[in-house]
Design a protein around this motif. Structure first.
Motif: not given
Lengths: 232, 209
Positions: A143-148, A165-168, B25-34
């Motif tokens: 995953v990191l390879g693909v991201l980079f 994927l990065y956050r995961m 209890g709410q949260l704010a999410r980014c519209e673009r990347c979630d």
């Protein structure tokens, strides 16, 4: 794509440590696009004389250095990932643990440990160790390879999915430390001179290094680079 | 330098938004990347501090009490978290003992003590001495705290050993489980708003001016 405006366009930069949004007074990056982009800030910054010199601005609130993107993000991330990949070989080939029971000693690698659990019928535990020590590190390398690679090419492919994927990877990465901790606990307990002994072996050091290197690699990568190809 | 405390930039994709107050209890999410931008805290400072004190007590118990007892042909042994990290220090893999001790003992200790320090002052709307450094350290420490992995490791060790000797859980294992929950509650939360509810102490230059 959406109505969201990037900090770069607005001429602001957010602090990596405390999240405060600050006016961007960092020296301008010398990139071909930036040279012709009137939206890129910095041209009217008071530090024109310092341009090009290594120079940093600290966050006025918490004092951490401000960056638009983490410095040398991709190069550092690649270096650490490759180091992790190299350590992964001895981590799997060399034994991680030495077990002696009634004078009979044997050395185990990580995979042998998994197979032993599987054969003894503890399928669940075998699976947990397999996921933590084999599946997670391998997925992380991939995953990191693909991201980079995709970020380096400023790809606009599946940006939202790549961000997820990065956050995961950040979320599950440290669970690989499991094997190191198992060896630690077992080695601390089983110390019956002559009767039974369990000792750590060099493989576990390499395996721990794999986990640390890949964690550092993921941290060095700036996820904002995923979106930099998206020039709106 | 101009700052814009009413704005928030997504840490994951650099999109900028205006901060809006959230309901509990709410949260704010980014519209673009979630990604999560920020969340409304369910805890006020007093409760947060109370949980931190509880975590400190549980931390001591987790470190003093053995996590597992074993017996084998009439011989007994026990292990604490410290002993586990120290066991790695013998033999060829010795350097790994350092990150292990960091991730299960030292980092949680620092998280608890720094949070306790910062929150004690934040109760009164003040910034503790070294507030900036403490806040930056808390952010940096977070990924290296591995109490939950440690707990799973202990459980795997119990199952691994129960095949050929007798294993009994010690008080330390319960304390570690509690510590995991409390640490998640106190340390895995949005600490940014502590900047907003505390007043900056006047620096020496400002006082002189």
């Amino acid at each position: 794509m959406t109505g969201a405006v990037s900090a770069r366009r607005l001429g602001v930069v957010s602090c990596h440590a405390c999240g405060l949004v600050c006016q961007d007074t960092l020296p301008q990056e010398i990139t071909p696009q930036a040279a012709h982009d009137p939206h890129v800030p910095g041209s009217d910054a008071p530090d024109n004389a310092d341009r090009g010199r290594s120079y940093h601005v600290d966050c006025p609130r918490c004092g951490a250095p401000l960056h638009r993107r983490r410095p040398n993000s991709i190069a550092r991330a690649w270096a650490l990932l490759l180091a992790g990949l190299i350590f992964y070989i001895p981590a799997n080939v060399l034994p991680v643990m030495y077990t002696s029971l009634m004078g009979k000693g044997s050395e185990n690698t990580i995979m042998q440990g998994v197979i032993e659990f599987w054969k003894s019928g503890s399928y669940g535990i075998a699976l947990v160790i397999f996921i933590a020590s084999v599946l997670v590190p391998c997925t992380k390398f991939l995953v990191l390879g693909v991201l980079f690679v995709t970020s380096q090419r400023r790809s606009r492919w599946a940006m939202k999915e790549r961000a997820k994927l990065y956050r995961m990877v950040e979320l599950v990465g440290y669970w690989s430390m499991l094997d190191v901790l198992v060896v630690a606990v077992v080695a601390a307990l089983v110390k019956f001179q002559g009767l039974s002994d369990i000792e750590p072996r060099i493989g576990i050091l390499f395996f721990g290094m794999v986990v640390i290197m890949t964690m550092l690699s993921a941290m060095s990568f700036d996820p904002r680079l995923i979106w930099d190809g998206d020039t709106e | 330098m101009k700052t814009f405390p009413h704005l928030v930039a997504c840490e994951h994709c650099d999109s900028v938004y205006e901060r809006t107050p959230l309901a509990l209890g709410q949260l704010a999410r980014c519209e673009r990347c979630d990604a999560i931008l920020y969340r409304a805290s369910r805890l006020d400072v007093d409760r947060w501090l109370a949980l931190t004190v509880a975590a400190a007590i549980v931390f001591v118990m987790a470190n003093v009490c053995p996590v597992i007892y074993i017996s084998f042909k009439g011989l007994h042994n026990e292990a604490t978290l410290w002993a586990s990290a120290a066991a790695l220090a013998h033999g060829p893999a010795a350097p790994i003992a350092v990150p292990t001790a960091m991730s299960i003992i030292i980092v949680p200790f620092l998280q608890i003590s720094l949070l306790g320090w910062v929150l004690m002052y934040a109760r009164f709307g003040k910034r503790a001495p070294g507030f900036e450094r403490a806040m930056r350290m808390l952010v940096a420490l977070r990924p290296w705290s591995m109490v939950e992995v440690c707990l799973l490791g202990i459980l795997v060790a119990v199952i691994k050993l129960s095949g050929f000797l007798q294993v009994a859980p010690g008080a330390g294992i319960w304390a570690t489980a509690l510590l995991m929950i409390l640490l998640t509650l106190i340390a895995n939360r949005d600490i940014h708003w502590l900047w907003e509810i505390t007043e900056p102490a006047r620096s020496a230059e400002e006082v002189q001016a």
